[in-house]
Design a protein around this motif. Structure first.
Motif, PDB file in Angstrom:
ATOM      1  N   HIS A 127       2.361 -46.518 -46.050  1.00 45.17           N
ATOM      2  CA  HIS A 127       1.223 -46.987 -45.265  1.00 45.17           C
ATOM      3  C   HIS A 127      -0.068 -46.248 -45.596  1.00 45.17           C
ATOM      4  O   HIS A 127      -0.070 -45.179 -46.214  1.00 45.17           O
ATOM      5  N   THR A 150       6.608 -41.765 -44.090  1.00 44.25           N
ATOM      6  CA  THR A 150       6.552 -42.860 -45.068  1.00 44.25           C
ATOM      7  C   THR A 150       6.746 -42.346 -46.490  1.00 44.25           C
ATOM      8  O   THR A 150       7.434 -42.967 -47.305  1.00 44.25           O
ATOM      9  N   VAL A 153       5.614 -48.814 -41.990  1.00 43.64           N
ATOM     10  CA  VAL A 153       4.317 -49.501 -41.968  1.00 43.64           C
ATOM     11  C   VAL A 153       4.286 -50.387 -40.724  1.00 43.64           C
ATOM     12  O   VAL A 153       5.002 -51.378 -40.644  1.00 43.64           O
ATOM     13  N   GLY A 212      -0.258 -51.755 -45.073  1.00 39.79           N
ATOM     14  CA  GLY A 212       0.432 -51.707 -46.355  1.00 39.79           C
ATOM     15  C   GLY A 212      -0.476 -52.250 -47.438  1.00 39.79           C
ATOM     16  O   GLY A 212      -1.563 -51.730 -47.675  1.00 39.79           O
TER      17      GLY A 212
END
Length: 315
Positions: free
Chosen positions: A21, A28, A85, A91
């Motif tokens: 993200h 992430t 995300v 994204g």
């Protein structure tokens, strides 16, 4: 079951494209790093991309050097996998095949969605996927997932931590992850410039009422200390050390906007506070942006914190 369908999709694809993200954090990045390692071990072609650069703090993650910034997803038949995300805009534009996340406001925007808000980190979910894909799990994948887990749980001290969280941590260590090494990479590599910047933030912290805390950093702070914006990672969490800091806001001046990191305790909602300006996140950890001059944004934040104080934590 969604987990089985995602595992089958990954196993059946020869080309994975992993997407982190915007303004990526340890969760992430650690999850995508782990999946990158697993994909290579399985003989897949693997890409890893996102809108923003990888912060220097996470450059130690396996395959971080192969991450690249992008503007959109190519339409080339790769399996596009979004990890942690919360919405498609965070994204990259294009087809989303798999969406694995733990944010409660996730819009289930992919062909296959596994969204579990009870998970303390996306790493809890990705670990289940990894175990189904490969055995034994590569050590570097376990290291990356432990990084994701400890950063998104504040070293297992946030209220989101459950017995499942600790069980996943135990399994990662049993698979070769080394907590001491991970901690050294995350917390033992700081530059002096970063400490000077953090000192300015700490010296400005002010309490508003009995429950709210505000601090800020402007463009001059970054210029004069020589610190970079990505060296503010985890800074807002330090402000929660204050007694009765039930709602904490840290504001950063950027080019044409003011970015805010928001943290809360108990029933106080960071997500609702950030939602005043279109932000989002988790109940106790969220963020937003104010498209205002810095002084005006600080005034708006103080007014909003005063409102939250008067309404006893219900922004």
């Amino acid at each position: 079951m969604t987990l089985r369908r995602i595992v089958d999709a990954l196993a059946g694809s020869g080309h994975w494209r992993l997407v982190s993200h915007f303004n990526p954090d340890g969760d992430t990045l650690g999850c995508c790093s782990a999946l990158f390692s697993v994909g290579l071990a399985l003989g897949k072609t693997v890409e890893w991309c996102g809108q923003s650069a990888v912060p220097a703090r996470y450059a130690f993650l396996p395959h971080a050097s192969e991450y690249h910034q992008a503007n959109r997803l190519p339409d080339d038949g790769a399996l596009n996998v979004f990890i942690d995300v919360s919405c498609a805009d965070r994204g990259l534009p294009g087809r989303v095949d798999v969406n694995v996340d733990h944010h409660p406001d996730n819009g289930n925007f992919a062909g296959l969605n596994w969204v579990d808000p009870t998970a303390s980190a996306a790493a809890e979910l990705v670990w289940q996927i990894v175990k189904e894909l490969i055995h034994p799990v590569p050590q570097e994948a376990a290291q990356a997932l432990l990084t994701a887990l400890v950063t998104d749980t504040g070293n297992f001290r946030f209220s989101s931590v459950t017995a499942r969280t600790l069980s996943v941590g135990s399994e990662l260590i049993a698979s070769g992850a080394q907590p001491g090494w991970v901690d050294l990479q995350l917390n033992g590599q700081d530059r002096l410039e970063k400490l000077h910047l953090w000192g300015r933030c700490m010296s400005r912290a002010e309490t508003l009422g009995n429950h709210c805390v505000l601090s800020w950093l402007d463009a001059r702070d970054f210029a004069e200390t020589g610190a970079s914006e990505d060296e503010t990672d985890e800074l807002v969490n330090q402000l929660t050390r204050l007694k009765n800091a039930d709602l904490v806001v840290l504001a950063y001046e950027q080019r044409d906007t003011v970015r805010c990191s928001v943290r809360s305790r108990g029933d106080w909602s960071a997500r609702e506070f950030a939602g005043r300006w279109g932000g989002g996140g988790h109940h106790n950890a969220a963020g937003c942006r104010l498209p205002l001059p810095f002084d005006g944004a600080l005034q708006k934040l103080k007014e909003a914190l005063d409102d939250a104080e008067r309404s006893a934590g219900r922004p």
